[in-house]
Design a protein around this motif. Structure first.
Motif, PDB file in Angstrom:
ATOM      1  N   LEU A  58      26.632  30.818  55.269  1.00 26.80           N
ATOM      2  CA  LEU A  58      25.652  30.392  56.262  1.00 26.80           C
ATOM      3  C   LEU A  58      25.629  31.247  57.520  1.00 26.80           C
ATOM      4  O   LEU A  58      24.674  31.181  58.288  1.00 26.80           O
ATOM      5  N   LEU A  59      26.664  32.050  57.733  1.00 27.42           N
ATOM      6  CA  LEU A  59      26.729  32.897  58.927  1.00 27.42           C
ATOM      7  C   LEU A  59      25.810  34.106  58.802  1.00 27.42           C
ATOM      8  O   LEU A  59      25.686  34.698  57.731  1.00 27.42           O
ATOM      9  N   ASN A  60      25.193  34.490  59.914  1.00 21.04           N
ATOM     10  CA  ASN A  60      24.286  35.629  59.910  1.00 21.04           C
ATOM     11  C   ASN A  60      24.878  36.899  60.502  1.00 21.04           C
ATOM     12  O   ASN A  60      24.357  37.964  60.289  1.00 21.04           O
ATOM     13  N   GLY A  61      25.928  36.837  61.242  1.00 22.91           N
ATOM     14  CA  GLY A  61      26.434  38.020  61.934  1.00 22.91           C
ATOM     15  C   GLY A  61      27.364  38.894  61.126  1.00 22.91           C
ATOM     16  O   GLY A  61      27.983  39.805  61.661  1.00 22.91           O
ATOM     17  N   ILE A  62      27.474  38.655  59.827  1.00 18.68           N
ATOM     18  CA  ILE A  62      28.377  39.414  58.970  1.00 18.68           C
ATOM     19  C   ILE A  62      27.537  40.218  57.979  1.00 18.68           C
ATOM     20  O   ILE A  62      26.597  39.692  57.388  1.00 18.68           O
ATOM     21  N   THR A  63      27.895  41.470  57.776  1.00 20.18           N
ATOM     22  CA  THR A  63      27.122  42.320  56.868  1.00 20.18           C
ATOM     23  C   THR A  63      27.251  41.836  55.424  1.00 20.18           C
ATOM     24  O   THR A  63      28.285  41.247  55.046  1.00 20.18           O
ATOM     25  N   PRO A  64      26.241  42.091  54.607  1.00 18.73           N
ATOM     26  CA  PRO A  64      26.324  41.717  53.185  1.00 18.73           C
ATOM     27  C   PRO A  64      27.515  42.355  52.477  1.00 18.73           C
ATOM     28  O   PRO A  64      28.131  41.738  51.608  1.00 18.73           O
ATOM     29  N   LYS A  65      27.843  43.588  52.852  1.00 17.46           N
ATOM     30  CA  LYS A  65      28.995  44.260  52.239  1.00 17.46           C
ATOM     31  C   LYS A  65      30.286  43.506  52.540  1.00 17.46           C
ATOM     32  O   LYS A  65      31.122  43.289  51.654  1.00 17.46           O
ATOM     33  N   THR A  66      30.469  43.099  53.793  1.00 19.43           N
ATOM     34  CA  THR A  66      31.660  42.347  54.174  1.00 19.43           C
ATOM     35  C   THR A  66      31.694  41.002  53.461  1.00 19.43           C
ATOM     36  O   THR A  66      32.743  40.570  52.977  1.00 19.43           O
ATOM     37  N   LYS A  67      30.545  40.347  53.382  1.00 20.77           N
ATOM     38  CA  LYS A  67      30.487  39.062  52.674  1.00 20.77           C
ATOM     39  C   LYS A  67      30.887  39.230  51.211  1.00 20.77           C
ATOM     40  O   LYS A  67      31.593  38.392  50.660  1.00 20.77           O
ATOM     41  N   LYS A  68      30.457  40.311  50.601  1.00 18.63           N
ATOM     42  CA  LYS A  68      30.781  40.570  49.197  1.00 18.63           C
ATOM     43  C   LYS A  68      32.291  40.779  49.017  1.00 18.63           C
ATOM     44  O   LYS A  68      32.896  40.248  48.088  1.00 18.63           O
ATOM     45  N   ILE A  69      32.886  41.548  49.920  1.00 17.61           N
ATOM     46  CA  ILE A  69      34.328  41.793  49.872  1.00 17.61           C
ATOM     47  C   ILE A  69      35.098  40.485  50.062  1.00 17.61           C
ATOM     48  O   ILE A  69      36.031  40.185  49.311  1.00 17.61           O
ATOM     49  N   VAL A  70      34.701  39.705  51.053  1.00 16.60           N
ATOM     50  CA  VAL A  70      35.383  38.435  51.329  1.00 16.60           C
ATOM     51  C   VAL A  70      35.209  37.475  50.150  1.00 16.60           C
ATOM     52  O   VAL A  70      36.169  36.802  49.746  1.00 16.60           O
ATOM     53  N   LEU A  71      34.022  37.416  49.577  1.00 13.11           N
ATOM     54  CA  LEU A  71      33.797  36.570  48.399  1.00 13.11           C
ATOM     55  C   LEU A  71      34.737  36.970  47.274  1.00 13.11           C
ATOM     56  O   LEU A  71      35.396  36.110  46.674  1.00 13.11           O
ATOM     57  N   PHE A  72      34.818  38.252  46.981  1.00 18.66           N
ATOM     58  CA  PHE A  72      35.683  38.733  45.914  1.00 18.66           C
ATOM     59  C   PHE A  72      37.139  38.364  46.184  1.00 18.66           C
ATOM     60  O   PHE A  72      37.824  37.820  45.313  1.00 18.66           O
ATOM     61  N   LEU A  73      37.619  38.655  47.395  1.00 16.55           N
ATOM     62  CA  LEU A  73      39.017  38.362  47.733  1.00 16.55           C
ATOM     63  C   LEU A  73      39.316  36.866  47.654  1.00 16.55           C
ATOM     64  O   LEU A  73      40.353  36.457  47.122  1.00 16.55           O
ATOM     65  N   LEU A  74      38.400  36.052  48.174  1.00 18.27           N
ATOM     66  CA  LEU A  74      38.626  34.604  48.157  1.00 18.27           C
ATOM     67  C   LEU A  74      38.558  34.032  46.745  1.00 18.27           C
ATOM     68  O   LEU A  74      39.384  33.195  46.366  1.00 18.27           O
ATOM     69  N   ALA A  75      37.572  34.454  45.968  1.00 12.25           N
ATOM     70  CA  ALA A  75      37.424  33.902  44.619  1.00 12.25           C
ATOM     71  C   ALA A  75      38.637  34.242  43.747  1.00 12.25           C
ATOM     72  O   ALA A  75      39.216  33.351  43.116  1.00 12.25           O
ATOM     73  N   ILE A  76      39.023  35.507  43.741  1.00 15.93           N
ATOM     74  CA  ILE A  76      40.185  35.903  42.938  1.00 15.93           C
ATOM     75  C   ILE A  76      41.455  35.273  43.520  1.00 15.93           C
ATOM     76  O   ILE A  76      42.320  34.789  42.789  1.00 15.93           O
ATOM     77  N   GLY A  77      41.545  35.240  44.841  1.00 12.67           N
ATOM     78  CA  GLY A  77      42.716  34.643  45.490  1.00 12.67           C
ATOM     79  C   GLY A  77      42.877  33.175  45.171  1.00 12.67           C
ATOM     80  O   GLY A  77      43.980  32.710  44.874  1.00 12.67           O
ATOM     81  N   VAL A  78      41.790  32.412  45.211  1.00  9.62           N
ATOM     82  CA  VAL A  78      41.864  30.979  44.894  1.00  9.62           C
ATOM     83  C   VAL A  78      42.269  30.777  43.441  1.00  9.62           C
ATOM     84  O   VAL A  78      43.123  29.937  43.132  1.00  9.62           O
ATOM     85  N   VAL A  79      41.666  31.539  42.541  1.00 11.19           N
ATOM     86  CA  VAL A  79      41.998  31.386  41.122  1.00 11.19           C
ATOM     87  C   VAL A  79      43.481  31.695  40.883  1.00 11.19           C
ATOM     88  O   VAL A  79      44.179  30.934  40.198  1.00 11.19           O
ATOM     89  N   LEU A  80      43.961  32.788  41.462  1.00  9.18           N
ATOM     90  CA  LEU A  80      45.368  33.149  41.253  1.00  9.18           C
ATOM     91  C   LEU A  80      46.316  32.212  41.992  1.00  9.18           C
ATOM     92  O   LEU A  80      47.307  31.749  41.421  1.00  9.18           O
ATOM     93  N   PHE A  81      46.034  31.939  43.259  1.00  7.45           N
ATOM     94  CA  PHE A  81      46.934  31.116  44.059  1.00  7.45           C
ATOM     95  C   PHE A  81      46.927  29.660  43.588  1.00  7.45           C
ATOM     96  O   PHE A  81      47.935  29.141  43.116  1.00  7.45           O
ATOM     97  N   SER A  82      45.789  29.013  43.707  1.00  6.09           N
ATOM     98  CA  SER A  82      45.729  27.597  43.351  1.00  6.09           C
ATOM     99  C   SER A  82      45.897  27.395  41.850  1.00  6.09           C
ATOM    100  O   SER A  82      46.601  26.485  41.412  1.00  6.09           O
ATOM    101  N   GLY A  83      45.260  28.272  41.066  1.00  8.46           N
ATOM    102  CA  GLY A  83      45.375  28.131  39.608  1.00  8.46           C
ATOM    103  C   GLY A  83      46.805  28.218  39.124  1.00  8.46           C
ATOM    104  O   GLY A  83      47.243  27.415  38.293  1.00  8.46           O
ATOM    105  N   SER A  84      47.558  29.178  39.642  1.00 13.68           N
ATOM    106  CA  SER A  84      48.959  29.296  39.221  1.00 13.68           C
ATOM    107  C   SER A  84      49.785  28.109  39.709  1.00 13.68           C
ATOM    108  O   SER A  84      50.678  27.637  38.996  1.00 13.68           O
TER     109      SER A  84
END
Length: 128
Positions: A58-84
């Protein structure tokens, strides 16, 4: 990208609620207090990061590239951290020994921390 981030956040949020209810009602009698606490930790961290994803979407002040990087890190991080953590906490209920995946937990945690750092750097660079 915005839609993917929001859908991922809501998916993680919904599954965190489902897993929290499952843990409270189905696992509480079958797990040790320590295992149940670990399971709840995985669920809590999943929910925190689900909410973060929705906020980022929902934030507008972040570039799409940064959002993509953060999405990737969070998605993989949640799966590995919480999933394990889910698998390790319920290890006693299965015939498979999940302790062999224990190193995925700190790796997932490192990805979550990295996402926060990338986000913090984006905030420093932005003109909110």
């Amino acid at each position: 990208m915005k839609k993917l981030i929001l859908v991922t956040g809501t998916f993680f949020g919904a599954t965190a609620v489902i897993l929290g209810a499952f843990g409270a009602h189905m696992l509480s009698e079958n797990l040790s207090p320590n295992s149940l606490a670990s399971f709840e930790t995985g669920m809590r961290y999943q929910m925190y990061h689900a909410l973060l994803l929705i906020l980022i979407g929902l934030l507008n002040g972040i570039t799409p590239k940064t959002k993509k990087i953060v999405l990737f890190l969070l998605a993989i991080g949640v799966v590995l951290f919480s999933g394990s953590i889910y698998l390790l906490a319920t290890n006693a209920l299965t015939s498979f020994d999940f302790t062999s995946i224990a190193l995925l937990t700190p790796l997932g945690g490192l990805l979550l921390i990295s996402a926060w750092i990338v986000l913090g750097m984006a905030f420093l660079k932005s003109s909110f």
